[in-house]
Design a protein around this motif. Structure first.
Motif, PDB file in Angstrom:
ATOM      1  N   PRO A  90      55.241  52.894  78.761  1.00 46.79           N
ATOM      2  CA  PRO A  90      53.778  52.885  78.570  1.00 46.79           C
ATOM      3  C   PRO A  90      53.417  52.692  77.098  1.00 46.79           C
ATOM      4  CG  PRO A  90      54.517  54.862  79.722  1.00 46.79           C
ATOM      5  CD  PRO A  90      55.740  54.163  79.262  1.00 46.79           C
ATOM      6  N   GLU A  91      52.359  51.942  76.875  1.00 46.57           N
ATOM      7  CA  GLU A  91      51.861  51.750  75.508  1.00 46.57           C
ATOM      8  C   GLU A  91      51.033  52.956  75.121  1.00 46.57           C
ATOM      9  OE1 GLU A  91      52.240  49.550  73.202  1.00 46.57           O
ATOM     10  OE2 GLU A  91      53.299  47.942  74.258  1.00 46.57           O
ATOM     11  N   GLN A  92      51.094  53.308  73.877  1.00 45.58           N
ATOM     12  CA  GLN A  92      50.246  54.372  73.338  1.00 45.58           C
ATOM     13  C   GLN A  92      49.860  53.920  71.968  1.00 45.58           C
ATOM     14  OE1 GLN A  92      50.751  58.253  72.194  1.00 45.58           O
ATOM     15  NE2 GLN A  92      51.342  59.044  74.165  1.00 45.58           N
ATOM     16  N   GLU A  93      48.768  54.439  71.496  1.00 43.72           N
ATOM     17  CA  GLU A  93      48.427  54.055  70.136  1.00 43.72           C
ATOM     18  C   GLU A  93      49.532  54.490  69.203  1.00 43.72           C
ATOM     19  OE1 GLU A  93      44.939  54.421  66.895  1.00 43.72           O
ATOM     20  OE2 GLU A  93      45.272  56.017  68.336  1.00 43.72           O
ATOM     21  N   GLU A  94      49.983  53.590  68.333  1.00 40.39           N
ATOM     22  CA  GLU A  94      51.075  53.916  67.427  1.00 40.39           C
ATOM     23  C   GLU A  94      50.566  54.813  66.309  1.00 40.39           C
ATOM     24  OE1 GLU A  94      53.036  50.306  66.139  1.00 40.39           O
ATOM     25  OE2 GLU A  94      52.897  49.575  68.207  1.00 40.39           O
TER      26      GLU A  94
END
Lengths: 415, 297
Positions: free
Chosen positions: B291-295
């Motif tokens: 899953p993408e998450q804000e870096e």
């Protein structure tokens, strides 16, 4: 009758269902498609006894709709934008056949450039076709207008097809509370379809859309079509009252909002007119005496009603959500032409074009329009037509043109 | 009038969330308007939906520029200017974020003057997270005038096509989040009427057609469009496992996977939309998705 939340598309589908339509030729286009999807699901579930046929284009779709209507079958179809224009040839033909039909157009601005959001150039392209045009401003109006449109279209004095117009996004995808008439109420107003003896029937062949040469006979049929369209105005008023007595919701060719004592009146069509109501309320708080006159009917054009509503006004501002290239706002020119010969015509009539491709018309815009028109009324001459556009919008466009590698050295160059 | 804007990605259920909230308001006796706005009309692309509720007929239409409450279902949208999450936010506008982070993280990162409230998605047994119900439940808690009963009814009305176990899970999720946020009950303030300014109109100059026609005068300008931000799942290639067959390169619908001279692939994450067709096609199963998450920089 109970209230429920419905989109404009949902309301149009319910209108078709309550009208007990029997035949539905269909071809998809955004933002109209949801209407057909909704009805097709009802047919699939057995909630509606209607034959739906998917066609190969809008041209075929409108041909099929007109042909079915000619046999006395209650027919419905819907489209938007390019679809309406693709079927344009058949709009004129079907109107010439003098058959009853209701077509919903969900307004969407025309290409090019391509967009999905609304303005009225699509539906106004059909204004000379012979279809009557009713423009809705709320989802409630959509369902009610569907029933009115069938009665109007099937009335012997009229017998012309009707376009019911609703704006894409602002109505089509927007849910609002809608009071759905019960099937009992709906069919008391619009009885279930019966076989009509004056239409094509098996073993009694007729020819429709015949050829005539020499002009005189052609003129007779075209003039009769025009006279029927003119006569439909009083029929609509009659039906609007009858519907109101059944449901409590009365319909008329015009909607007047705070216009009676107004010095300056906005004239508009469609769902953006509710934004004008908000503007009227807010601008009256800062002592701008404004009002709104909304045309519910565009064809027939309610000329006498408009003249009466605008008689003696200091200023009238026509806000067109359309643009006729090389001429200007269509509504502005239609309105000024019917008022020209009236001695009690408004002192000035100003022209504004806005809301193209779904561009917002803001409260600031309405204020600017009201103040400019009031000023024009004071000094007696109207400013040139204005294309609503702000400095901030042009700055944004310049940024996009940079990305698009539009010539930098020519920027801002005025020929 | 209450004006609520809900931001999410296509497929996350924010249209549904706006409808649950709209229906809950309606059941409370409000006049309601709710509508979605799509941009690219693609799964993962930023979109928003809005709800207006008032005790009288609503004449306003269209996008809400000055919201009383902003709900965010995916915190990676906040940094994305085109998503417009922070548009029209003032110190009085609560920002409600579905996130596992602390509120202070967002205050620091975006220098926010408004109140930030975070909530977590309740755990579920199914693979479909009750995101829309949870966002609606969270918003209802902050608004303060929606009863748990009507929230429950609204979820049932809007999700009536779900199997009963999933519907129940959604109703529970909405209620769980609603209960957890009761400390913030009623913090949403209806904005006072704003003064109407004068429009900054200009007379548009006539420009030559080479400027004024809708033409993009350069090739491959779409490279400038960072469609990678639409991605919710990030594919990663394990080059040890990769057999250099080139299938991922062939099947990628966006041409976002290139091959080096040895046939080993590299993903262009600026343009990979995370469709995961590569993952499905890879015969060596060398591609996984996270899953993408804000870096966090």
């Amino acid at each position: 009758m109970s209230r429920t939340l419905l989109t404009g598309n949902g309301a149009a589908a319910w209108g078709a269902r309550l009208a007990q339509i029997e035949y539905l030729p269909a071809f998809p286009i955004t933002p109209q498609t949801e209407i057909i999807e909704t009805i097709s699901a009802w047919i699939d579930r057995g909630d509606m006894a209607c034959r739906m046929v998917t066609m190969d284009s809008e041209h075929s779709m409108i041909t099929a709709a007109g042909a079915a209507a000619a046999t006395g079958v209650r027919t419905f179809t819907a489209t938007s934008s390019q679809g309406l224009l693709y079927g344009m040839e058949m709009l004129y033909a079907v109107a010439g056949w003098r058959v009853p039909l209701v077509l919903v157009n969900v307004s969407r601005a025309l290409a090019a450039p391509v967009t999905l959001e609304p303005d009225h150039n699509d539906v106004l392209a059909a204004r000379d076709s012979g279809f009557l045009q009713i423009h809705c401003a709320t989802c409630q109006e959509v369902v009610d207008t569907m029933l009115l449109a069938y009665r109007l279209s099937e009335d012997k004095r009229v017998r012309l097809p009707v376009i019911v117009n609703l704006d894409g996004y602002y109505l089509s995808f927007t849910r609002e509370p809608v009071e759905l008439p019960t099937l009992d109420i709906a069919s008391r107003f619009l009885p279930a379809p019966t076989i009509r003896t004056d239409q094509i029937q098996a073993s009694q062949p007729t020819s429709q859309g015949i050829a005539v040469l020499g002009g005189s006979q052609y003129s007779y049929f075209r003039y009769e079509q025009h006279l029927a369209a003119l006569a439909s105005l009083s029929v609509y008023e009659e039906l609007g009252r009858e519907y109101g007595e059944l449901t409590g919701r009365f319909y008329s060719a015009l909607e007047l909002y705070q216009s009676e004592d107004a010095d300056t009146v906005f004239v508009m069509i469609g769902s953006f007119a509710t934004k004008a109501k908000e503007a009227v309320d807010r601008l009256r708080e800062i002592d701008l005496k404004v009002g709104l006159v909304r045309l519910c009917l565009v064809r027939p054009f309610p000329a006498a009603e408009l003249a009466a509503a605008l008689a003696g006004k200091k200023g009238v501002a026509v806000i067109d959500q359309n643009l006729s290239m090389g001429q200007g706002g269509i509504l502005f020119h239609e309105l000024t032409s019917v008022l020209y010969n009236r001695p009690d015509r408004p002192r000035v009539i100003t022209s504004y074009v806005g809301g193209l491709g779904g561009r917002d018309i803001s409260l600031e815009d309405f204020r600017g329009i009201a103040e400019e028109t009031a000023q024009a009324a004071k000094n007696g001459h109207a400013p040139p037509p204005r294309l609503l556009y702000t400095a901030a919008e042009l700055t944004q466009m310049r940024g996009l043109q940079e990305i698009a590698k539009t010539q930098k050295n020519s920027r801002g160059h005025t020929l | 009038m209450y004006r609520i804007r809900m931001h999410g990605r296509g497929g996350q259920g924010m249209k549904t969330a706006s409808r649950i909230l709209g229906t809950a308001f309606f059941l409370e006796g409000f006049e309601v308007q709710d509508a979605p706005r799509y941009g690219a009309e693609r799964r993962g692309a930023p979109m928003f939906a809005y709800v207006r509720a008032d005790r009288k007929t609503i004449y306003e239409r269209g996008i809400i520029v000055h919201p009383d409450l902003v709900v965010v279902s995916d915190d990676s949208l906040i940094a994305m200017a085109t998503a417009g999450v922070l548009t029209g936010l003032t110190a009085e506008t609560p920002l409600l974020i579905c996130s596992n982070r602390e509120a202070s993280f967002y205050h620091e990162r975006y220098d926010l003057k408004c109140q930030v409230i975070v909530f977590r998605l309740p755990p579920t047994t199914s693979s479909r997270s009750p995101r829309s119900s949870s966002c609606a439940g969270a918003a209802a808690a902050l608004l303060g005038m929606i009863s748990p009963h009507n929230l429950n009814q609204a979820v049932a009305q809007e999700l009536h096509t779900l199997p009963s176990n999933l519907l129940k899970e959604n109703q529970q999720a909405a209620r769980t989040v609603f209960d957890k946020l009761q400390d913030f009950k009623g913090i949403v303030q209806r904005r006072a009427k704003m003064e109407i300014g004068r429009p900054q109109w200009l007379d548009l100059p006539l420009e030559v057609a080479s400027i004024a026609a809708p033409i993009i005068h350069a090739p491959a300008s779409s490279l400038q469009m960072n469609t990678g931000v639409w991605r919710t799942l990030r594919p990663t290639i394990d080059l040890e496992e990769c057999i250099a067959c080139g299938q991922c390169n062939t099947y990628c619908p966006d041409g976002a996977i290139s091959l080096n001279t040895e046939g080993k692939p590299t993903i262009d994450y600026d343009h990979c939309k995370g469709c995961l067709i590569c993952l499905a096609q890879c015969p060596a199963q060398a591609i996984t998705a996270q899953p993408e998450q804000e870096e966090v920089s």
